[in-house]
Design an enzyme around this catalytic site. Structure first.
Site, PDB file in Angstrom:
ATOM      1  N   ASP A   1      67.065  24.265  47.457  1.00 17.34           N
ATOM      2  CA  ASP A   1      65.847  24.401  48.253  1.00 17.34           C
ATOM      3  C   ASP A   1      66.183  24.989  49.615  1.00 17.34           C
ATOM      4  OD1 ASP A   1      64.186  23.388  46.286  1.00 17.34           O
ATOM      5  OD2 ASP A   1      64.281  21.330  47.028  1.00 17.34           O
ATOM      6  N   TYR A  27      56.623  43.143  63.351  1.00 14.82           N
ATOM      7  CA  TYR A  27      57.609  43.155  62.266  1.00 14.82           C
ATOM      8  C   TYR A  27      58.852  43.936  62.674  1.00 14.82           C
ATOM      9  CZ  TYR A  27      59.795  44.449  57.828  1.00 14.82           C
ATOM     10  OH  TYR A  27      60.697  44.661  56.818  1.00 14.82           O
ATOM     11  N   LYS A  62      63.026  42.823  62.927  1.00 14.83           N
ATOM     12  CA  LYS A  62      64.114  43.492  62.214  1.00 14.83           C
ATOM     13  C   LYS A  62      65.121  44.098  63.185  1.00 14.83           C
ATOM     14  CE  LYS A  62      63.217  42.674  57.909  1.00 14.83           C
ATOM     15  NZ  LYS A  62      64.188  41.929  57.074  1.00 14.83           N
TER      16      LYS A  62
END
EC number: 1.1.1.333
Length: 254
Positions: free
Chosen positions: A67, A160, A164
């Protein structure tokens, strides 16, 4: 022993265990030789069982699942400990992330913080832990999925892109820090890749398939490269864009 006698990994960890690109990279490695695959997957991810079956069909000698909640950074040490509990990890692929709606992200504080937490903070968290483990074992390969969007952040997807850019810088630096300990880090900067995550986005020039990225990742890792573009031509496109003055860059339809 870590890699086998001809350099094939015996254990591969995929953080983002249902990532289409990450699974494609694992499949490409398995074409060379069977290996144990460890999938670190978000609890409740509907793609979990399909990812396990995909790896089994691709020839994995074993598939283990742990998990992994990217936003729960306090749990990350235990996640990485569990992933390494069965022995050394030869290749670790960092391939989790969110894309989101570009226009919503810069106007929704909660979602902006969420994507920053997943794409950057969590990537740093697991990167530090992977570096610690691989430094101790004296070998290993980290493959970090960055993006061409982080090379020069654009107005069209700047939230976004900024996450990155941060991930990219961190893993390039991590590679420098780990070089002397026999650990290699490869940063991959793809443009648009045909996956479910990008299915709703208009296809851009130089878009590639996930299998192309996978082939590039495995080949570049074997050659000891630190940074590659997918496709390679994107490097030259971004080289030009990076040097365009901001007033002109602002007017470009990108």
């Amino acid at each position: 022993m870590v890699f086998d006698a001809v350099g094939n990994p015996q254990t591969i960890l995929l953080l983002g265990g249902t990532s289409e690109i990450g699974l494609a990279i694992c499949e490409r490695y398995l074409r060379n030789a069977s290996a144990r695959i460890v999938l670190a997957v978000m609890p409740g991810d509907p793609g979990r069982d399909a990812a396990v079956e995909q790896m089994r069909k691709a020839g994995a000698s074993a598939v283990d699942v742990v998990d992994f909640d990217a936003l729960d950074t306090e749990s990350h040490p235990a996640v990485i400990d569990q992933a390494f509990a069965g022995g050394d990890v030869d290749v670790a692929i960092v391939a989790f992330g969110l894309l989101g709606d570009a226009e919503e992200l810069w106007q929704n504080q909660r979602k902006a913080v969420q994507i920053a937490g997943v794409n950057y903070t969590a990537a740093v968290s697991v990167g530090v832990l992977l570096g610690e483990k691989m430094r101790a074992q004296g070998s290993g390969q980290i493959i970090a999925m960055s993006s061409a969007a982080g090379e020069r952040v654009r107005r069209s997807n700047f939230v976004y892109g900024s996450t990155k850019a941060g991930l990219d810088g961190f893993y390039l630096g991590l590679g420098e820090a780990l070089r002397e300990f026999g650990v290699r880090v490869l940063v991959i900067r793809p443009g648009q890749v045909r996956t479910r995550m990008s299915a709703h986005v208009k296809e851009a020039p130089l878009t590639v398939d996930k299998e192309y990225v996978a082939e590039l990742a495995v080949t570049a890792s074997a050659k000891g490269k630190e940074l590659v573009w997918a496709p390679g031509a994107f490097r030259y496109v971004m080289m030009v864009l990076r040097h365009i003055p901001r007033p002109i860059f602002r007017k470009l339809p990108i």
